[in-house]
Design a protein around this motif. Structure first.
Motif, PDB file in Angstrom:
ATOM      1  N   LEU A   5      35.431   8.798  26.463  1.00  0.00           N
ATOM      2  CA  LEU A   5      36.761   9.222  26.029  1.00  0.00           C
ATOM      3  C   LEU A   5      36.669  10.105  24.786  1.00  0.00           C
ATOM      4  N   THR A   6      35.878   9.668  23.811  1.00  0.00           N
ATOM      5  CA  THR A   6      35.727  10.436  22.574  1.00  0.00           C
ATOM      6  C   THR A   6      35.125  11.806  22.862  1.00  0.00           C
ATOM      7  N   THR A   7      34.077  11.830  23.675  1.00  0.00           N
ATOM      8  CA  THR A   7      33.412  13.090  24.001  1.00  0.00           C
ATOM      9  C   THR A   7      34.353  14.032  24.735  1.00  0.00           C
ATOM     10  N   TRP A   8      35.108  13.501  25.667  1.00  0.00           N
ATOM     11  CA  TRP A   8      36.072  14.313  26.419  1.00  0.00           C
ATOM     12  C   TRP A   8      37.113  14.916  25.477  1.00  0.00           C
ATOM     13  N   GLN A   9      37.639  14.122  24.560  1.00  0.00           N
ATOM     14  CA  GLN A   9      38.647  14.612  23.628  1.00  0.00           C
ATOM     15  C   GLN A   9      38.092  15.720  22.718  1.00  0.00           C
ATOM     16  N   VAL A  10      36.864  15.536  22.262  1.00  0.00           N
ATOM     17  CA  VAL A  10      36.260  16.544  21.392  1.00  0.00           C
ATOM     18  C   VAL A  10      35.953  17.810  22.182  1.00  0.00           C
ATOM     19  N   ALA A  11      35.341  17.662  23.353  1.00  0.00           N
ATOM     20  CA  ALA A  11      34.932  18.822  24.153  1.00  0.00           C
ATOM     21  C   ALA A  11      36.128  19.592  24.696  1.00  0.00           C
ATOM     22  N   ALA A  12      37.205  18.888  25.074  1.00  0.00           N
ATOM     23  CA  ALA A  12      38.371  19.532  25.696  1.00  0.00           C
ATOM     24  C   ALA A  12      39.443  19.906  24.683  1.00  0.00           C
ATOM     25  N   ASP A  13      39.147  19.714  23.376  1.00  0.00           N
ATOM     26  CA  ASP A  13      40.122  20.018  22.330  1.00  0.00           C
ATOM     27  C   ASP A  13      41.422  19.256  22.566  1.00  0.00           C
ATOM     28  N   GLY A  14      41.268  17.952  22.869  1.00  0.00           N
ATOM     29  CA  GLY A  14      42.417  17.102  23.162  1.00  0.00           C
ATOM     30  C   GLY A  14      43.168  16.676  21.918  1.00  0.00           C
ATOM     31  N   PRO A  15      44.258  15.927  22.094  1.00  0.00           N
ATOM     32  CA  PRO A  15      45.084  15.501  20.956  1.00  0.00           C
ATOM     33  C   PRO A  15      44.334  14.645  19.940  1.00  0.00           C
ATOM     34  N   LEU A  16      43.373  13.844  20.401  1.00  0.00           N
ATOM     35  CA  LEU A  16      42.593  13.043  19.448  1.00  0.00           C
ATOM     36  C   LEU A  16      41.769  13.929  18.517  1.00  0.00           C
ATOM     37  N   ARG A  17      41.303  15.056  19.038  1.00  0.00           N
ATOM     38  CA  ARG A  17      40.526  15.967  18.194  1.00  0.00           C
ATOM     39  C   ARG A  17      41.406  16.557  17.093  1.00  0.00           C
ATOM     40  N   GLY A  18      42.622  16.926  17.428  1.00  0.00           N
ATOM     41  CA  GLY A  18      43.530  17.443  16.411  1.00  0.00           C
ATOM     42  C   GLY A  18      43.817  16.411  15.329  1.00  0.00           C
ATOM     43  N   LEU A  19      44.104  15.176  15.741  1.00  0.00           N
ATOM     44  CA  LEU A  19      44.340  14.092  14.787  1.00  0.00           C
ATOM     45  C   LEU A  19      43.095  13.851  13.943  1.00  0.00           C
ATOM     46  N   TRP A  88      25.528  21.135  23.623  1.00  0.00           N
ATOM     47  CA  TRP A  88      26.508  21.315  24.689  1.00  0.00           C
ATOM     48  C   TRP A  88      27.930  21.433  24.131  1.00  0.00           C
ATOM     49  N   ILE A  89      28.293  20.537  23.206  1.00  0.00           N
ATOM     50  CA  ILE A  89      29.663  20.507  22.694  1.00  0.00           C
ATOM     51  C   ILE A  89      29.880  21.574  21.615  1.00  0.00           C
ATOM     52  N   ALA A  90      28.861  21.824  20.807  1.00  0.00           N
ATOM     53  CA  ALA A  90      28.896  22.890  19.791  1.00  0.00           C
ATOM     54  C   ALA A  90      30.140  22.810  18.899  1.00  0.00           C
ATOM     55  N   ARG A  91      30.412  21.633  18.386  1.00  0.00           N
ATOM     56  CA  ARG A  91      31.586  21.456  17.520  1.00  0.00           C
ATOM     57  C   ARG A  91      31.292  21.929  16.101  1.00  0.00           C
ATOM     58  N   PRO A  92      32.176  22.742  15.518  1.00  0.00           N
ATOM     59  CA  PRO A  92      31.988  23.135  14.114  1.00  0.00           C
ATOM     60  C   PRO A  92      32.196  21.939  13.185  1.00  0.00           C
ATOM     61  N   GLY A 152      32.262  15.302   3.866  1.00  0.00           N
ATOM     62  CA  GLY A 152      32.566  16.474   4.667  1.00  0.00           C
ATOM     63  C   GLY A 152      31.421  16.928   5.546  1.00  0.00           C
ATOM     64  N   TYR A 153      30.468  16.043   5.782  1.00  0.00           N
ATOM     65  CA  TYR A 153      29.342  16.377   6.658  1.00  0.00           C
ATOM     66  C   TYR A 153      29.714  16.232   8.133  1.00  0.00           C
ATOM     67  N   HIS A 154      30.691  15.370   8.421  1.00  0.00           N
ATOM     68  CA  HIS A 154      31.115  15.134   9.810  1.00  0.00           C
ATOM     69  C   HIS A 154      32.590  14.792   9.860  1.00  0.00           C
ATOM     70  N   TRP A 155      33.185  15.060  11.031  1.00  0.00           N
ATOM     71  CA  TRP A 155      34.528  14.588  11.331  1.00  0.00           C
ATOM     72  C   TRP A 155      34.438  13.111  11.695  1.00  0.00           C
ATOM     73  N   PRO A 156      35.526  12.352  11.565  1.00  0.00           N
ATOM     74  CA  PRO A 156      35.476  10.930  11.949  1.00  0.00           C
ATOM     75  C   PRO A 156      35.033  10.695  13.398  1.00  0.00           C
ATOM     76  N   LEU A 157      35.500  11.521  14.355  1.00  0.00           N
ATOM     77  CA  LEU A 157      35.091  11.307  15.746  1.00  0.00           C
ATOM     78  C   LEU A 157      33.607  11.584  15.972  1.00  0.00           C
ATOM     79  N   ASP A 158      32.989  12.431  15.141  1.00  0.00           N
ATOM     80  CA  ASP A 158      31.544  12.647  15.243  1.00  0.00           C
ATOM     81  C   ASP A 158      30.809  11.324  15.002  1.00  0.00           C
TER      82      ASP A 158
END
Length: 197
Positions: A5-19, A88-92, A152-158
């Motif tokens: 679920l977490t990976t999907w939200q981060v990869a798909a730019d879902g609402p959890l990623r925005g929060l 694969w996810i390449a999240r900034p 600031g090294y990571h986002w909480p979902l990371d």
């Protein structure tokens, strides 16, 4: 399921990623700099691997091979799982445009190194102290995650993604290497010192 679920939200730019990103921006820089840096550093290989190494040596000295080998394999699996996901996810990151921040390698290292050390040491701790091993491991992993986010090294979902992924590794480790029965309950002092160190 939580990792998926977490990976999907981060990869798909879902609402959890925005929060997640709103929370991350709100907390970055909070807390004493030296303390938060120290907490983040608990996930460094130079800090976490010696703790696991001491636990592995303790079990090897006692003539055990299976559990220490499984713990080493679990630690070796961390980069094999984390690095491809980062690519694969390449999240900034929170404070950079550079990518490769999900999942957190430092959080993953902390979970597996401290968790595996706790699993190795708990059977050899004296009765009143054995419960402290998993508690110490959880506190160290949590402290690492807090430090990573506040610095600031990571986002909480990371961090959460790493916890879910590597928590599953620890479950597999626990199933593969059940506790040996205690004989006399010796060695608790050394075991507690290693985990708390």
């Amino acid at each position: 399921m939580l990792f998926a679920l977490t990976t999907w939200q981060v990869a798909a730019d879902g609402p959890l990623r925005g929060l997640d990103e709103r929370i991350g921006r709100a907390v970055v820089g909070h807390g004493p700099l030296r303390l938060t840096e120290f907490l983040a550093d608990l996930g460094n290989m130079q800090v976490a691997l010696p703790v696991l190494g001491l636990a592995v040596v303790l079990r090897l000295v006692r003539g055990e091979r299976r559990a220490p080998s499984c713990a080493v394999l679990a630690m070796a699996a961390v980069p094999l799982l984390v690095v491809p996901l980062k690519d694969w996810i390449a999240r900034p990151g929170p404070l950079t445009e550079a990518t490769g921040y999900y999942p957190s390698g430092h959080a993953a290292t902390a979970v597996v190194a401290y968790g595996a050390a706790a699993l190795l040491l708990a059977p050899h701790a004296r009765r009143p102290w054995s419960w402290m091993m998993p508690v110490a491991a959880a506190l160290l992993a949590t402290a690492t995650g807090i430090g990573l986010v506040l610095r600031g090294y990571h986002w909480p979902l990371d961090v959460l993604g790493s916890w879910w992924l590597c928590g599953a590794l620890l479950v597999v480790l626990r199933l593969c290497c059940p506790e040996r029965p205690r004989r006399g309950g010796g060695g608790g002092g050394v075991g507690c010192w290693v985990v708390w160190w």
